[in-house]
Design a protein around this motif. Structure first.
Motif, PDB file in Angstrom:
ATOM      1  N   VAL A  19      -3.100  11.909  -0.261  1.00  0.00           N
ATOM      2  CA  VAL A  19      -2.387  10.865  -0.997  1.00  0.00           C
ATOM      3  C   VAL A  19      -2.442   9.554  -0.209  1.00  0.00           C
ATOM      4  O   VAL A  19      -2.164   9.546   0.995  1.00  0.00           O
ATOM      5  CB  VAL A  19      -0.912  11.274  -1.212  1.00  0.00           C
ATOM      6  N   ASN A  20      -2.799   8.484  -0.886  1.00  0.00           N
ATOM      7  CA  ASN A  20      -2.723   7.160  -0.266  1.00  0.00           C
ATOM      8  C   ASN A  20      -1.355   6.572  -0.600  1.00  0.00           C
ATOM      9  O   ASN A  20      -1.127   6.108  -1.716  1.00  0.00           O
ATOM     10  CB  ASN A  20      -3.836   6.257  -0.783  1.00  0.00           C
ATOM     11  N   SER A  21      -0.451   6.644   0.369  1.00  0.00           N
ATOM     12  CA  SER A  21       0.908   6.113   0.201  1.00  0.00           C
ATOM     13  C   SER A  21       1.151   4.918   1.111  1.00  0.00           C
ATOM     14  O   SER A  21       2.295   4.539   1.361  1.00  0.00           O
ATOM     15  CB  SER A  21       1.934   7.209   0.508  1.00  0.00           C
ATOM     16  N   ASP A  22       0.063   4.325   1.609  1.00  0.00           N
ATOM     17  CA  ASP A  22       0.206   3.242   2.593  1.00  0.00           C
ATOM     18  C   ASP A  22       1.069   2.095   2.079  1.00  0.00           C
ATOM     19  O   ASP A  22       1.840   1.503   2.845  1.00  0.00           O
ATOM     20  CB  ASP A  22      -1.158   2.703   2.999  1.00  0.00           C
ATOM     21  N   PRO A  88      -4.096   9.090  -5.427  1.00  0.00           N
ATOM     22  CA  PRO A  88      -4.845  10.078  -4.645  1.00  0.00           C
ATOM     23  C   PRO A  88      -5.901   9.412  -3.771  1.00  0.00           C
ATOM     24  O   PRO A  88      -6.485   8.380  -4.144  1.00  0.00           O
ATOM     25  CB  PRO A  88      -5.489  10.966  -5.711  1.00  0.00           C
ATOM     26  N   VAL A  89      -6.146   9.972  -2.616  1.00  0.00           N
ATOM     27  CA  VAL A  89      -7.279   9.560  -1.794  1.00  0.00           C
ATOM     28  C   VAL A  89      -8.556   9.890  -2.566  1.00  0.00           C
ATOM     29  O   VAL A  89      -8.616  10.880  -3.311  1.00  0.00           O
ATOM     30  CB  VAL A  89      -7.230  10.298  -0.441  1.00  0.00           C
ATOM     31  N   ALA A 115       7.348  15.083  -0.578  1.00  0.00           N
ATOM     32  CA  ALA A 115       6.017  15.649  -0.810  1.00  0.00           C
ATOM     33  C   ALA A 115       5.787  15.919  -2.295  1.00  0.00           C
ATOM     34  O   ALA A 115       4.734  15.567  -2.843  1.00  0.00           O
ATOM     35  CB  ALA A 115       5.853  16.942  -0.004  1.00  0.00           C
ATOM     36  N   ARG A 116       6.763  16.535  -2.953  1.00  0.00           N
ATOM     37  CA  ARG A 116       6.619  16.818  -4.376  1.00  0.00           C
ATOM     38  C   ARG A 116       6.506  15.521  -5.180  1.00  0.00           C
ATOM     39  O   ARG A 116       5.705  15.427  -6.123  1.00  0.00           O
ATOM     40  CB  ARG A 116       7.798  17.656  -4.869  1.00  0.00           C
ATOM     41  N   THR A 117       7.288  14.514  -4.800  1.00  0.00           N
ATOM     42  CA  THR A 117       7.255  13.231  -5.511  1.00  0.00           C
ATOM     43  C   THR A 117       5.890  12.567  -5.388  1.00  0.00           C
ATOM     44  O   THR A 117       5.318  12.098  -6.387  1.00  0.00           O
ATOM     45  CB  THR A 117       8.343  12.293  -4.954  1.00  0.00           C
ATOM     46  N   ARG A 118       5.344  12.532  -4.186  1.00  0.00           N
ATOM     47  CA  ARG A 118       4.060  11.851  -3.987  1.00  0.00           C
ATOM     48  C   ARG A 118       2.888  12.628  -4.570  1.00  0.00           C
ATOM     49  O   ARG A 118       1.957  12.020  -5.122  1.00  0.00           O
ATOM     50  CB  ARG A 118       3.848  11.570  -2.497  1.00  0.00           C
ATOM     51  N   ALA A 121       3.156  11.960  -8.284  1.00  0.00           N
ATOM     52  CA  ALA A 121       2.751  10.581  -8.590  1.00  0.00           C
ATOM     53  C   ALA A 121       1.235  10.429  -8.535  1.00  0.00           C
ATOM     54  O   ALA A 121       0.661   9.593  -9.249  1.00  0.00           O
ATOM     55  CB  ALA A 121       3.409   9.611  -7.612  1.00  0.00           C
ATOM     56  N   SER A 122       0.585  11.236  -7.690  1.00  0.00           N
ATOM     57  CA  SER A 122      -0.870  11.185  -7.559  1.00  0.00           C
ATOM     58  C   SER A 122      -1.587  12.146  -8.505  1.00  0.00           C
ATOM     59  O   SER A 122      -2.819  12.225  -8.476  1.00  0.00           O
ATOM     60  CB  SER A 122      -1.269  11.530  -6.116  1.00  0.00           C
TER      61      SER A 122
END
Length: 217
Positions: A19-22, A88-89, A115-118, A121-122
């Protein structure tokens, strides 16, 4: 030149690897840095891969740990509420689809809720085993999370291959006695077993002798 690695199970970091959450991480930690009188760019250089309270302890070593833990609860709530820009990456959807029938686990410094949220979201599927912040007593670079993931999947450390993007995660994998594929630009400088710019450069196939062959590059 492609690198071929044999494994029986894969252990996957989340942020920066799947996941890209930067964008969220930078927004939240910039605000934290400003609240605490720290230079945001210096803070952002050390936040990736660790649990929040461990990052706070590294940056504010004289602050009591109970204050860091309380502050981290606030940070987790902020990060969980903010999914703008979480994607997503590159290559992550196809990579996880290829792993659907193989043993794999998520080993992340995020809380289970985050973790579940991201992952949601991805639009990425959650692996069958989750090792999140609540399930370990020490943050990466401690190897506990990866060792726990291997044990829950039923494999020895040497049979596992880790995918990581951050310095502390790569160090944790090595400390666990595992090989590690570094994903993305942050990983390149930290001597992983193999390195890829993105998961688009990874292929997963059944090995004739059992287990998986992971081709990198």
């Amino acid at each position: 030149m492609p690198v071929r690695l044999h494994a029986r199970a894969l252990l996957l970091d989340m942020d920066g690897t799947l996941v890209n959450s930067d964008a969220v991480v930078e927004r939240c930690w910039r605000r934290w840095a400003e609240r605490n009188g720290l230079e945001p760019e210096s803070v952002l250089r050390v936040v990736h891969g660790r649990q929040g309270h461990a990052t706070m302890a590294a940056l504010l070593p004289d602050r009591p740990m109970d204050v860091n833990l309380a502050d981290n609860a606030v940070m987790l709530a902020e990060e969980t509420a903010d999914t703008e820009g979480v994607v997503p990456v590159a290559g992550a959807p196809a990579f996880l689809a290829a792993l659907a029938d193989w043993p794999h686990a998520l080993v992340t410094s995020a809380s289970e809720e985050l973790a579940r949220t991201r992952m949601t979201a991805s639009a990425l599927p959650l692996p069958p085993v989750l090792v999140t912040a609540e399930r370990v007593s020490a943050s990466k670079p401690d190897p506990e999370g990866f060792l726990k993931g291997a044990a829950e999947l039923g494999f020895a450390p040497e049979d596992c291959l880790v995918f990581e993007d951050a310095e502390v995660g790569i160090a944790a994998a090595k400390a666990a006695g595992m090989r590690v594929v570094g994903v993305g630009p942050r990983a390149a400088a930290h001597t992983p077993t193999a390195h890829v710019a993105s998961l688009e450069a990874v292929r997963v196939e059944a090995a004739p002798e059992g287990g998986l062959v992971v081709t990198v590059g």
